[in-house]
Each structure stands twice: as C-alpha cells, then as structure tokens.
Design a protein around this motif. Structure first.
Motif, PDB file in Angstrom:
ATOM      1  N   HIS A 251       0.832  -1.208   0.000  1.00 41.29           N
ATOM      2  CA  HIS A 251       0.000   0.000   0.000  1.00 41.29           C
ATOM      3  C   HIS A 251       0.864   1.255   0.000  1.00 41.29           C
ATOM      4  O   HIS A 251       0.606   2.207  -0.745  1.00 41.29           O
ATOM      5  CB  HIS A 251      -0.922  -0.005   1.225  1.00 41.29           C
ATOM      6  N   GLN A 254       2.587   1.721  -3.410  1.00 46.37           N
ATOM      7  CA  GLN A 254       1.640   2.172  -4.426  1.00 46.37           C
ATOM      8  C   GLN A 254       1.267   3.638  -4.215  1.00 46.37           C
ATOM      9  O   GLN A 254       1.082   4.385  -5.184  1.00 46.37           O
ATOM     10  CB  GLN A 254       0.386   1.291  -4.386  1.00 46.37           C
ATOM     11  N   ARG A 255       1.172   4.037  -2.942  1.00 50.53           N
ATOM     12  CA  ARG A 255       0.832   5.439  -2.639  1.00 50.53           C
ATOM     13  C   ARG A 255       1.948   6.370  -3.125  1.00 50.53           C
ATOM     14  O   ARG A 255       1.678   7.423  -3.709  1.00 50.53           O
ATOM     15  CB  ARG A 255       0.603   5.603  -1.138  1.00 50.53           C
TER      16      ARG A 255
END
Length: 287
Positions: A251, A254-255
């Motif tokens: 996460h 990807q951020r």
C-alpha cells in the motif's frame, strides 16, 4: 479563522517587506492559506473521502500561490508526512525554499484549548472529541532530520511568538544574500511530452515496484537493504533503492508511486530520466 501563529508570521513578514528598500524584498507578497480562507469546515474530518478532497483543495491553492516573489503560509493541520513531502516537492519545483513551523502542544493542552471554543455547529466551533482524538492519533510529528521537514522550527504553545527572525532568514536570507534552491530530478518541469509518455511513466514505475516486491518476497522477515536498479540495459549504470529498517507495505509503495505519477503527469520527464527520478522520489518517501 486562521490560527494565531500564522497571523503572527504574516504580520511580521508584511512589516519586514514594507520596511525594506531592497527591491527583491520589497516586491514580495504574503499569502496566508488555511481551511478558513478556503471555506472548508471541520466537517471534512468526519470522513476519509471528504478529508482527502480538503487536502487536495489546500494543496492546489498552495501550488497556485507559490512563486519566487511570494511567501506562502500553508496554515493547515499538515499532519501527514507524505502530504508535507508533496508540499516540499512543489516548493522545490519552483526553486523556492520551504520550512516547517510546528506548534509543540501537549495532548492535554490541545483538549483544553479546544474546549474553550464555542459548541460545534455547522462545521464551526470546537472539534468534536471523537474527531480531535482521531486527528491526534493519526498525527505524524515532523522530524527535522528529513529534508522535507527541514528546517524545522518547533514553537512551544506558551511562547509569545514564533522565532520570526530565524524563519525569515531561512526563507528569504539576509539582505545581501539570495536563497537558492536546486530542484531535484523528481520535480524538474519539462514542457514537451514524448510519444507514449504516460504509458512509459506507468510501466517504468511499476517495474521498479515489482523489483522491490520481488526482493521482499525472497528476503522474508528482513528489514532494510539496498536494491540495485539498472539505469542502462547493459547494467553499466545503476542506482540504489534504500529500504528503511522497517516493513514496507505494498500500500505504501503504491501510494508513493501514485503521488509521483500525479506530480509528473503534466510536467513531463524525458523517458531516460523517469527511472532515476522515481528512485530518488522513492528514497525520499521511504526515508
């Protein structure tokens, strides 16, 4: 209303500008941007989607106001490390210095000050306890050791005023010196897009993420480490992705990737510079 500290800074800056006979200083303007000036109510902190949109509104307003002849005060919660990093990148992109002013206030004092405001009504007044508790829990305190939080000025809540002279020196410099900022590869703006630019931006950044994920797959339970990324097809030139001494989730990766793509979607990079720019951006984001 804007915060007391931001108004103190704005008043000080305006007085310094008005009193100066140096052209580069007398031409400066001061812009104070806050939830209040943008018409954002405290209701935005009740839902993640509203809060995200509010941050985007503040971010866009700051970005529009930034320039070499302007002093911009981003008077917001700014409590997310990644968000402060984005503001830092925008400042570097226009080659202007930035700093963080942190009001050091114990949690108990925060609750006490909040209780002195009128009852919460239609987005105004004190923060409801649930919202305030959640904001305090999610607060990521600035760290002066990181480049995006540096220089860091921590102001104790009971001090009469921020160190305005020191902040002025960090931002503007003495009258004989001009503060210069060199943009890094992730923030340099390029006017013309190459064919298939967005496709290349998407594919190259995803390829680097896949390399990191593959490394983590083969090194379970290990934290930290250096991952070499080839810049040339023959492997003659490499850059290193430096993993932190803690777990890095998909996460988070990807951020960081989404933020990099958003930053460079309009301000295009040459294809042969995407890889190096993203690695630099990754290392900053993972620091």
């Amino acid at each position: 209303m804007p915060t007391h500290r931001s108004e103190q800074l704005a008043t000080f800056f305006k007085a310094k500008i008005e009193a100066s006979s140096v052209p580069r200083i007398s031409h400066l303007s001061v812009t104070l941007i806050s939830d209040h000036t943008l018409g954002l109510s405290r209701d935005v902190y009740t839902e993640a989607s509203k809060e995200k949109n509010a941050r985007a509104t503040l971010y866009s307003a700051v970005k529009r106001a930034l320039g070499k002849d302007s002093i911009v005060i981003a008077d917001g919660l700014n409590y997310i490390k990644g968000y402060r990093y984005q503001l830092y990148c925008e400042s570097k992109a226009v080659e202007t210095p930035s700093c963080v002013v942190h009001i050091g206030t114990p949690i108990g004092k925060c609750n006490e000050i909040n209780s002195q405001f009128s009852d919460y009504n239609d987005g105004e007044g004190r923060y409801p306890k649930k919202i305030l508790d959640d904001l305090i829990y999610r607060y990521e305190e600035p760290n002066g050791m990181t480049r995006w939080d540096s220089p860091l000025f921590t102001v104790p809540y009971d001090d009469d005023a921020p160190p305005c002279d020191d902040i002025w020196e960090a931002m503007i410099g003495s009258e004989g010196n001009v503060k210069t900022v060199k943009p890094n590869q992730a923030t340099v703006m390029k006017p013309a897009a190459e064919p298939n630019y967005l496709y290349d931006l998407d594919q190259i950044t995803q390829e680097i993420l896949n390399t990191i994920l593959d490394y983590q797959k083969h090194h379970p339970g290990e934290f930290g480490g250096e991952i070499p990324i080839d810049l040339a097809e023959d492997g003659s030139k490499r850059l290193i992705v430096e993993l932190p001494a803690s777990s890095v989730s998909l996460h988070k990766l990807q951020r960081i990737r989404r933020a990099f793509i958003a930053l460079n979607r309009q301000h295009t990079l040459a294809k042969d510079r995407i890889r190096a720019a993203f690695i630099e951006y990754l290392n900053d984001g993972l620091d």
